[in-house]
Design a protein around this motif. Structure first.
Motif, PDB file in Angstrom:
ATOM      1  N   ARG A   1      53.215  75.298  65.041  1.00  0.00           N
ATOM      2  CA  ARG A   1      52.129  74.188  66.023  1.00  0.00           C
ATOM      3  C   ARG A   1      52.682  72.613  66.271  1.00  0.00           C
ATOM      4  N   TYR A   2      52.921  72.613  64.687  1.00  0.00           N
ATOM      5  CA  TYR A   2      53.818  71.221  64.635  1.00  0.00           C
ATOM      6  C   TYR A   2      54.797  70.948  65.574  1.00  0.00           C
ATOM      7  N   PHE A   3      55.562  72.223  65.896  1.00  0.00           N
ATOM      8  CA  PHE A   3      56.716  71.627  66.730  1.00  0.00           C
ATOM      9  C   PHE A   3      56.481  71.960  68.418  1.00  0.00           C
ATOM     10  N   GLY A   4      55.552  71.797  68.540  1.00  0.00           N
ATOM     11  CA  GLY A   4      55.753  71.661  69.999  1.00  0.00           C
ATOM     12  C   GLY A   4      56.644  70.668  71.696  1.00  0.00           C
TER      13      GLY A   4
ATOM     14  N   LYS B   1      68.678  71.250  63.568  1.00  0.00           N
ATOM     15  CA  LYS B   1      68.507  69.410  63.559  1.00  0.00           C
ATOM     16  C   LYS B   1      67.435  69.318  62.558  1.00  0.00           C
ATOM     17  N   HIS B   2      66.765  69.517  62.989  1.00  0.00           N
ATOM     18  CA  HIS B   2      65.601  69.550  61.987  1.00  0.00           C
ATOM     19  C   HIS B   2      65.446  70.120  60.765  1.00  0.00           C
ATOM     20  N   GLY B   3      66.562  70.713  60.020  1.00  0.00           N
ATOM     21  CA  GLY B   3      66.134  71.837  59.231  1.00  0.00           C
ATOM     22  C   GLY B   3      67.183  70.850  58.343  1.00  0.00           C
TER      23      GLY B   3
ATOM     24  N   LEU C   1      53.487  59.898  56.734  1.00  0.00           N
ATOM     25  CA  LEU C   1      53.740  60.187  58.078  1.00  0.00           C
ATOM     26  C   LEU C   1      52.815  61.468  58.091  1.00  0.00           C
ATOM     27  N   HIS C   2      52.888  62.548  57.208  1.00  0.00           N
ATOM     28  CA  HIS C   2      52.630  63.677  57.789  1.00  0.00           C
ATOM     29  C   HIS C   2      51.374  64.191  57.763  1.00  0.00           C
ATOM     30  N   SER C   3      50.799  63.416  56.507  1.00  0.00           N
ATOM     31  CA  SER C   3      49.272  63.586  56.720  1.00  0.00           C
ATOM     32  C   SER C   3      49.020  62.728  58.111  1.00  0.00           C
TER      33      SER C   3
ATOM     34  N   LYS D   1      50.058  60.849  60.794  1.00  0.00           N
ATOM     35  CA  LYS D   1      50.496  60.819  62.006  1.00  0.00           C
ATOM     36  C   LYS D   1      50.743  62.368  62.773  1.00  0.00           C
ATOM     37  N   LEU D   2      51.639  63.330  61.370  1.00  0.00           N
ATOM     38  CA  LEU D   2      52.016  64.595  61.490  1.00  0.00           C
ATOM     39  C   LEU D   2      50.693  65.642  61.672  1.00  0.00           C
ATOM     40  N   ARG D   3      49.977  65.003  60.529  1.00  0.00           N
ATOM     41  CA  ARG D   3      48.859  65.837  59.946  1.00  0.00           C
ATOM     42  C   ARG D   3      49.291  67.246  60.215  1.00  0.00           C
TER      43      ARG D   3
ATOM     44  N   GLY E   1      48.740  72.796  52.286  1.00  0.00           N
ATOM     45  CA  GLY E   1      49.594  74.217  52.490  1.00  0.00           C
ATOM     46  C   GLY E   1      50.673  74.481  52.542  1.00  0.00           C
ATOM     47  N   ASN E   2      51.210  74.198  54.152  1.00  0.00           N
ATOM     48  CA  ASN E   2      52.892  73.996  53.996  1.00  0.00           C
ATOM     49  C   ASN E   2      54.019  73.953  54.165  1.00  0.00           C
ATOM     50  N   PHE E   3      53.437  72.680  52.991  1.00  0.00           N
ATOM     51  CA  PHE E   3      54.926  72.660  52.298  1.00  0.00           C
ATOM     52  C   PHE E   3      55.287  73.656  50.804  1.00  0.00           C
TER      53      PHE E   3
ATOM     54  N   LEU F   1      55.109  76.443  52.556  1.00  0.00           N
ATOM     55  CA  LEU F   1      55.406  77.983  52.566  1.00  0.00           C
ATOM     56  C   LEU F   1      56.752  77.220  52.881  1.00  0.00           C
ATOM     57  N   LEU F   2      57.671  76.618  53.343  1.00  0.00           N
ATOM     58  CA  LEU F   2      58.350  76.106  53.449  1.00  0.00           C
ATOM     59  C   LEU F   2      59.614  76.022  52.246  1.00  0.00           C
ATOM     60  N   SER F   3      58.513  75.371  51.324  1.00  0.00           N
ATOM     61  CA  SER F   3      59.736  75.527  49.367  1.00  0.00           C
ATOM     62  C   SER F   3      59.558  77.069  49.581  1.00  0.00           C
TER      63      SER F   3
ATOM     64  N   ALA G   1      54.531  65.407  45.710  1.00  0.00           N
ATOM     65  CA  ALA G   1      54.940  64.099  46.036  1.00  0.00           C
ATOM     66  C   ALA G   1      54.417  63.619  47.536  1.00  0.00           C
ATOM     67  N   LEU G   2      54.640  65.222  48.333  1.00  0.00           N
ATOM     68  CA  LEU G   2      54.828  64.640  49.881  1.00  0.00           C
ATOM     69  C   LEU G   2      52.995  64.950  49.855  1.00  0.00           C
ATOM     70  N   GLY G   3      52.062  65.852  49.203  1.00  0.00           N
ATOM     71  CA  GLY G   3      51.074  65.715  49.325  1.00  0.00           C
ATOM     72  C   GLY G   3      50.689  65.014  48.637  1.00  0.00           C
TER      73      GLY G   3
HETATM   74 NI1  HNI Z   1      58.478  67.738  57.660  1.00  0.00          NI
HETATM   75  C1  HNI Z   1      59.071  65.558  60.054  1.00  0.00           C
HETATM   76  C2  HNI Z   1      60.863  66.134  55.581  1.00  0.00           C
HETATM   77  C3  HNI Z   1      57.750  69.901  55.252  1.00  0.00           C
HETATM   78  C4  HNI Z   1      56.687  69.324  60.091  1.00  0.00           C
HETATM   79  N1  HNI Z   1      59.995  65.806  58.200  1.00  0.00           N
HETATM   80  C5  HNI Z   1      60.291  65.197  59.067  1.00  0.00           C
HETATM   81  C6  HNI Z   1      60.799  63.921  58.758  1.00  0.00           C
HETATM   82  C7  HNI Z   1      61.618  64.916  57.500  1.00  0.00           C
HETATM   83  C8  HNI Z   1      60.961  65.658  57.137  1.00  0.00           C
HETATM   84  C9  HNI Z   1      62.724  63.786  56.552  1.00  0.00           C
HETATM   85  C10 HNI Z   1      61.693  62.825  59.396  1.00  0.00           C
HETATM   86  C11 HNI Z   1      61.028  61.595  59.491  1.00  0.00           C
HETATM   87  C12 HNI Z   1      61.309  60.983  59.873  1.00  0.00           C
HETATM   88  O1  HNI Z   1      61.734  60.806  61.727  1.00  0.00           O
HETATM   89  O2  HNI Z   1      61.273  59.814  59.832  1.00  0.00           O
HETATM   90  N2  HNI Z   1      59.887  67.852  55.572  1.00  0.00           N
HETATM   91  C13 HNI Z   1      60.382  66.872  55.317  1.00  0.00           C
HETATM   92  C14 HNI Z   1      59.633  67.884  53.800  1.00  0.00           C
HETATM   93  C15 HNI Z   1      59.537  68.851  53.647  1.00  0.00           C
HETATM   94  C16 HNI Z   1      58.617  68.770  55.122  1.00  0.00           C
HETATM   95  C17 HNI Z   1      61.518  67.431  52.470  1.00  0.00           C
HETATM   96  C18 HNI Z   1      59.614  69.957  52.748  1.00  0.00           C
HETATM   97  C19 HNI Z   1      59.670  70.585  52.003  1.00  0.00           C
HETATM   98  N3  HNI Z   1      57.211  69.623  57.245  1.00  0.00           N
HETATM   99  C20 HNI Z   1      57.489  70.111  56.425  1.00  0.00           C
HETATM  100  C21 HNI Z   1      56.675  71.357  56.831  1.00  0.00           C
HETATM  101  C22 HNI Z   1      55.540  70.834  58.268  1.00  0.00           C
HETATM  102  C23 HNI Z   1      56.570  69.451  58.672  1.00  0.00           C
HETATM  103  C24 HNI Z   1      55.972  72.075  56.219  1.00  0.00           C
HETATM  104  C25 HNI Z   1      55.423  71.736  59.923  1.00  0.00           C
HETATM  105  C26 HNI Z   1      54.550  73.347  59.300  1.00  0.00           C
HETATM  106  N4  HNI Z   1      58.052  67.221  59.683  1.00  0.00           N
HETATM  107  C27 HNI Z   1      57.132  68.358  60.042  1.00  0.00           C
HETATM  108  C28 HNI Z   1      57.371  67.474  62.152  1.00  0.00           C
HETATM  109  C29 HNI Z   1      58.256  66.326  61.370  1.00  0.00           C
HETATM  110  C30 HNI Z   1      58.593  66.289  60.654  1.00  0.00           C
HETATM  111  C31 HNI Z   1      56.195  67.602  62.841  1.00  0.00           C
HETATM  112  C32 HNI Z   1      58.297  65.530  63.260  1.00  0.00           C
HETATM  113  C33 HNI Z   1      59.531  66.182  63.308  1.00  0.00           C
HETATM  114  C34 HNI Z   1      60.343  65.448  64.655  1.00  0.00           C
HETATM  115  O3  HNI Z   1      61.115  65.074  65.105  1.00  0.00           O
HETATM  116  O4  HNI Z   1      59.400  65.477  65.355  1.00  0.00           O
END
Ligand code: HNI
Length: 147
Positions: free
Chosen positions: A41-44, A63-65, A92-94, A96-98, A102-104, A106-108, A141-143
């Motif tokens: 849902r966050y990557f619409g 690319k995002h990976g 940013l994650h809390s 703006k991206l909301r 808990g998802n952090f 899962l990704l880790s 730290a992210l949380g």
């Molecule tokens: Ni995350 C953007 C790092 C977990 C959803 N995320 C970023 C950016 C970084 C980043 C860096 C780019 C920031 C910027 O543009 O300034 N994210 C990380 C890290 C983790 C993480 C290190 C955990 C290990 N992100 C997650 C998770 C989700 C997530 C678990 C959702 C399930 N992140 C996002 C979204 C964006 C994002 C959505 C914006 C993407 C975009 O380009 O629009």
């Protein structure tokens, strides 16, 4: 403050030195979106996430990976201050991206699985313990902004 032993530092550095960020980043983010579909849902804005194949072939996900992996490298280079290193990213994650924090975790976990599969027997329990500790600090730290 988190205390790291020399062995833990060496193990984490060794793991990251062997990683291809483009490959591992794409695999762990795809895996997260496939195994835990609600994270999609966050990557619409990322285009086609219709099924597992579409997710794995989606260039924006790939690319995002890589972006996520590069961000983890920042944590690696600032292991004694991951909290402050990720202060802005947490906001940013809390705010703006909301993203649900808990998802952090899962990704880790997906990242751990991808690394384990890549390293095979070299991924010893000691290596796993060091990596889990590192990722737990990252997740915390992210949380931080959510607490
Ligand atoms: Ni995350 C953007 C790092 C977990 C959803 N995320 C970023 C950016 C970084 C980043 C860096 C780019 C920031 C910027 O543009 O300034 N994210 C990380 C890290 C983790 C993480 C290190 C955990 C290990 N992100 C997650 C998770 C989700 C997530 C678990 C959702 C399930 N992140 C996002 C979204 C964006 C994002 C959505 C914006 C993407 C975009 O380009 O629009």
């Amino acid at each position: 403050m988190v205390v790291w032993t020399d062995k833990e530092r060496a193990a984490i550095s060794d793991i990251f030195s062997k990683l291809d960020y483009d490959d591992v980043g794409q695999k762990c983010l795809s895996r997260c979106l496939i195994v835990y579909p609600w994270t999609q849902r966050y990557f619409g804005a990322f285009g086609n996430l219709y099924n597992a194949e579409a997710i794995m072939n989606n260039p924006m996900i790939a690319k995002h990976g890589t972006t996520v992996m590069q961000s983890l490298e920042r944590a690696l280079k600032n292991m004694d201050d991951i909290r402050n290193t990720y202060a802005e990213l947490s906001v940013l994650h809390s705010e703006k991206l909301r993203v649900d924090p808990g998802n952090f975790r899962l990704l880790s976990d997906c990242l751990t699985i991808v690394i384990a599969a890549k390293m095979g027997t070299a991924f010893t329990p000691e290596y796993q313990a060091s990596l889990q500790k590192f990722l737990s600090v990252v997740v915390s730290a992210l949380g931080r902004q959510y607490h």
